[in-house]
Design an enzyme around this catalytic site. Structure first.
Site, PDB file in Angstrom:
ATOM      1  N   LYS A   8       1.842 -11.073   2.644  1.00  0.00           N
ATOM      2  CA  LYS A   8       2.845 -11.341   1.618  1.00  0.00           C
ATOM      3  C   LYS A   8       4.220 -11.049   2.209  1.00  0.00           C
ATOM      4  O   LYS A   8       4.430  -9.994   2.813  1.00  0.00           O
ATOM      5  CB  LYS A   8       2.584 -10.453   0.399  1.00  0.00           C
ATOM      6  N   PRO A  87      -0.924  -4.740   9.886  1.00  0.00           N
ATOM      7  CA  PRO A  87      -0.608  -3.319  10.032  1.00  0.00           C
ATOM      8  C   PRO A  87      -0.461  -2.630   8.680  1.00  0.00           C
ATOM      9  O   PRO A  87      -0.218  -3.266   7.659  1.00  0.00           O
ATOM     10  CB  PRO A  87       0.713  -3.330  10.808  1.00  0.00           C
ATOM     11  N   ILE A  92       4.148  -5.875   3.966  1.00  0.00           N
ATOM     12  CA  ILE A  92       3.610  -7.240   3.843  1.00  0.00           C
ATOM     13  C   ILE A  92       2.321  -7.258   3.019  1.00  0.00           C
ATOM     14  O   ILE A  92       1.546  -8.204   3.092  1.00  0.00           O
ATOM     15  CB  ILE A  92       3.384  -7.891   5.226  1.00  0.00           C
ATOM     16  N   ASP A 119       2.116  -5.264  -6.004  1.00  0.00           N
ATOM     17  CA  ASP A 119       1.967  -6.517  -5.267  1.00  0.00           C
ATOM     18  C   ASP A 119       0.661  -7.248  -5.568  1.00  0.00           C
ATOM     19  O   ASP A 119       0.475  -8.374  -5.100  1.00  0.00           O
ATOM     20  CB  ASP A 119       2.029  -6.252  -3.752  1.00  0.00           C
TER      21      ASP A 119
END
Length: 263
Positions: A8, A87, A92, A119
């Site tokens: 993301k 990671p 993200i 998220d």
């Protein structure tokens, strides 16, 4: 069922307020890149979670893992195998993307999934969208022009809570109304936006500034910015060749990937 849990990317992230319960209000343009973890899910009678892959070290395999909690939230125990490539604590949505893949595989929906993490709803949605509120308000945006994203993480973690705690103000202006029709007009619109968490994160980890400088100086990079709470940064490119050249030019010790933006 085997699903890609794509990275993301917050192309813009405005922090526009804070609720009485302390949760921050966001206004963000979120897209997804064609790189991520792989998640295999099979409904069973008892929960089981396994993690493998190059980024598996340190990932919990019990209820501390958001993917485990996602299955419990749906109400269907599952045998889950995560092939970890993204990671950790990188801005993200790696864990949220894994959880979203579990929810989709088990027939769940985005509504209400913000209880697992801000998220998660947008990752369940899985398409370019304007994300508002605490992550639960999703608004469609104009079609994204074709583009390539280079993601670069210099190998440091930035805890989201620490970045929020370092912010001097949380009542910033929201995004302008999304409006574009091609790559150039998209970059023009996006250039007027920002990531309100970038400054505090860079103060904690100055190497973020190095990543932004390297991406922004690469041939063909139209815009470089940090994603989420960091430390992953991105560069936007119109062509695959420029994106791949930029990715391979980054330090070997960094995690770097060039991927097409998913429509």
């Amino acid at each position: 069922m085997r699903l890609l849990a794509p990275a993301k990317v917050n192309l813009a992230l405005h922090v526009v307020g804070r609720r009485g319960d302390g949760l921050h209000l966001l206004d963000s343009l979120v897209v997804f890149a064609g790189v991520g973890d792989w998640v295999e899910v099979e409904p069973t009678e008892h929960m089981r979670l396994r993690v493998k892959g190059p980024r598996a070290e340190g990932v919990p395999v019990d209820a501390r893992n958001i993917a485990w909690r996602a299955a419990e939230w749906v109400g269907q125990p599952a045998d889950i195998l995560i092939e970890k490539h993204l990671p950790h604590a990188a801005g993200i949505g790696g864990g949220s993307a894994d959880a979203a893949a579990v929810i989709r595989a088990l027939g769940g929906v985005a509504e209400g999934s913000e209880v697992l993490g801000a998220d998660v709803p947008v990752c369940v949605h899985g398409r370019p969208v304007r994300m508002q509120g605490i992550g639960e308000v999703l608004e469609e945006v104009p079609p994204l022009p074709p583009m390539w994203i280079v993601l670069a993480n210099p190998g440091v973690e930035v805890p989201t809570g620490s970045v929020f705690g370092a912010m001097r103000r949380v009542d910033n202006a929201p995004l302008d109304a999304p409006e574009w029709h091609d790559f150039d007009s998209f970059i023009s619109w996006l250039s007027k936006a920002r990531n309100d968490m970038q400054g505090p994160a860079e103060a904690m980890q100055p190497v973020i500034g190095d990543a932004l400088s390297r991406l922004g100086g690469a041939r063909g990079c139209a815009l470089a910015r940090m994603s989420g709470s960091g430390a992953t940064c991105f560069g936007l490119f119109e062509t695959e060749s420029d994106a791949r050249a930029a990715a391979v030019s980054l330090p070997d010790a960094w995690w770097a990937e060039a991927a097409e933006a998913l429509a």
